[in-house]
Design an enzyme around this catalytic site. Structure first.
Site, PDB file in Angstrom:
ATOM      1  N   LYS A 102      47.747 -31.302 -14.561  1.00 58.37           N
ATOM      2  CA  LYS A 102      48.477 -32.183 -15.476  1.00 58.37           C
ATOM      3  C   LYS A 102      49.944 -31.854 -15.346  1.00 58.37           C
ATOM      4  O   LYS A 102      50.310 -30.735 -14.964  1.00 58.37           O
ATOM      5  CB  LYS A 102      48.041 -31.931 -16.927  1.00 58.37           C
ATOM      6  CG  LYS A 102      48.386 -33.061 -17.872  1.00 58.37           C
ATOM      7  CD  LYS A 102      47.301 -34.109 -17.816  1.00 58.37           C
ATOM      8  CE  LYS A 102      47.498 -35.233 -18.788  1.00 58.37           C
ATOM      9  NZ  LYS A 102      46.272 -36.014 -18.926  1.00 58.37           N
TER      10      LYS A 102
HETATM   11  N1  GLU Z   1      46.046 -39.429 -17.571  1.00 60.34           N
HETATM   12  C1  GLU Z   1      44.699 -39.871 -17.457  1.00 60.34           C
HETATM   13  C2  GLU Z   1      43.739 -38.844 -18.046  1.00 60.34           C
HETATM   14  O1  GLU Z   1      44.102 -38.075 -18.910  1.00 60.34           O
HETATM   15  C3  GLU Z   1      44.342 -40.306 -16.035  1.00 60.34           C
HETATM   16  C4  GLU Z   1      44.451 -39.260 -14.977  1.00 60.34           C
HETATM   17  C5  GLU Z   1      44.296 -39.782 -13.558  1.00 60.34           C
HETATM   18  O2  GLU Z   1      44.087 -40.975 -13.381  1.00 60.34           O
HETATM   19  O3  GLU Z   1      44.415 -38.963 -12.646  1.00 60.34           O
HETATM   20  O4  GLU Z   1      42.584 -38.823 -17.744  1.00 60.34           O
END
Ligand code: GLU
Length: 409
Positions: A102
């Site tokens: 993240k």
């Molecule tokens: N931000 C989204 C999540 O928390 C999507 C992450 C992604 O598509 O890699 O799952």
């Protein structure tokens, strides 16, 4: 309790059920790499703005790391680490060939111009391009970022590494994005809501729903659940909430929000507070905004019988215990909101194959993957007599743990 303590509490509940050794727990909880960078840029008013950017890579046992980028004033190392670990378990629960990561920048995007957003994004990529990439770590949208931000990331990354659309997902459809990625998290939430209601012997048709948050996830969940015949009676955004006990006209509300950027003031609705929304008399409550909104203080007021965690980390562990005692079913974030990363995976696959799928294929594959993950979690919860959250963690941790051991320490 901080976001990282919350994430670890849930991890340990499942690790206890699995009888996981303390060495293995430490190995699985310790992030692989934490990157923290300075992002300095000239603001439109001529002043220098200095921001902090993070990319935390939690685990890569099952494949390249994957997870969104959040632009929000509350972004810090702890929050990003907790969200990175959620991505590890989430990609494993839906069985994608990925690990978890993240990132984010501590900034209020509503205070930046479009030009400032572009410059801050490009500067961030300048600092992290060596540690991301299609086979290493693939960013995607999250709170405060969107397809345009992903297009800038792709473009800036390619300045260093050449043509490489699979280096980021959630791109615009016109620029190697996948049709259906934008709606994917909301659609996944709707699929899981229907599946969970069916387990409670109720149809989605006519089910009463309240949704906290009307950004990408909340608004698509509302639209798709409305199309499925559910009655969305209350929604809110950062500015306020509205309700209509007979059901909100969601297509008209979406037009109102497109025009005014707020749900407030929608004709045929009355204003409600955030606390009233969480305590609304509904079948399903869908938190789809920030984390930590369901607490030991307000958990006793919730009247829904089903909570679908469209947001990441919306339920504090004390609230989770209260819901369990009260017989309120909670479908956890690492399952409920996995539709986004699942269609990110489809986008990455299409980019690597130079072949694009039509929207029907994307929706059909998403439905298949979300339904099968839901069924796996439900079966495990029933067999082990644990909550769907503990079952989802057991499934995710088990898969990551086995990959770690098979690969060799
Ligand atoms: N931000 C989204 C999540 O928390 C999507 C992450 C992604 O598509 O890699 O799952």
């Amino acid at each position: 309790m901080s976001s990282i303590e919350t994430a670890q509490r849930y991890f340990h509940l499942a690790a206890d059920v699995m009888d996981l050794s303390s060495n293995m727990r430490t190995l699985l909880l310790t992030p692989l790499r934490e990157v923290k960078v300075q992002i300095a840029l000239e603001l439109d008013n001529g002043e220098i703005g200095t921001f902090i950017g993070y990319r935390i890579q939690h685990d890569k046992a099952r494949g390249p790391m994957k997870g969104g980028l959040r632009y929000h004033p509350e972004v810090d190392a702890e929050e990003v680490l907790s969200l990175a670990s959620l991505m590890t378990w989430k990609t494993a629960v839906v069985d994608l060939p990925y690990g978890g990561a993240k990132g984010g920048i501590s900034v209020d995007p509503s205070k930046l111009s479009q030009g400032e957003m572009e410059r801050i994004t490009r500067k961030f990529v300048d600092e992290i391009h060596d540690v991301i990439g299609p086979d290493k770590d693939i960013p995607a949208p999250d709170m405060g970022t969107n397809a345009q931000v992903m297009a800038w990331i792709n473009n800036q990354y390619e300045k260093f590494h050449g043509f490489n659309p699979a280096c980021v997902t959630g791109k615009p459809v016109e620029l190697h994005g996948a049709d259906g990625r934008e709606e994917a998290t909301g659609r996944g939430v709707a699929i899981v809501t229907e599946a969970a209601l069916n387990k409670l012997k109720q149809s989605v048709q006519g089910a009463k729903i309240a949704i906290q948050g009307f950004g990408n996830v909340g608004s698509f969940a509302a639209r798709i659940l409305h199309e499925m015949g559910a009655t969305v009676i209350a929604v809110s955004d950062a500015f306020g909430g509205i309700q209509n006990k007979q059901g909100l006209d969601i297509p008209k509300l979406l037009e109102h929000v497109a025009a005014t950027r707020k749900v407030e003031g929608f004709a045929g609705s009355e204003p409600i507070s955030n606390a009233e929304l969480l305590a609304a008399e509904v079948d399903v409550l869908i938190p789809a905004a920030i984390g930590g909104v369901l607490t030991k203080e307000n958990a006793k007021d919730v009247r829904a019988k089903l909570i679908i965690e469209a947001a990441n980390n919306p339920t504090m562990p004390e609230a989770d215990e209260i819901f369990e005692d009260r017989g309120i079913l909670v479908i956890p974030d690492i399952l409920a909101n996995a539709g986004g990363v699942t269609v990110s995976y489809f986008e990455w696959v299409q980019n690597q194959q130079y072949f694009s799928w039509d929207i029907e294929r994307v929706r059909a594959e998403l439905t298949k993957m979300m339904s099968s993950a839901f069924d796996r979690v439900w079966k495990l919860a029933t067999e082990k007599k644990v909550s769907p959250r503990v079952a989802a963690y057991v499934l995710g941790i088990g898969r990551v743990g086995r990959a770690t051991i098979l690969g060799g320490i």
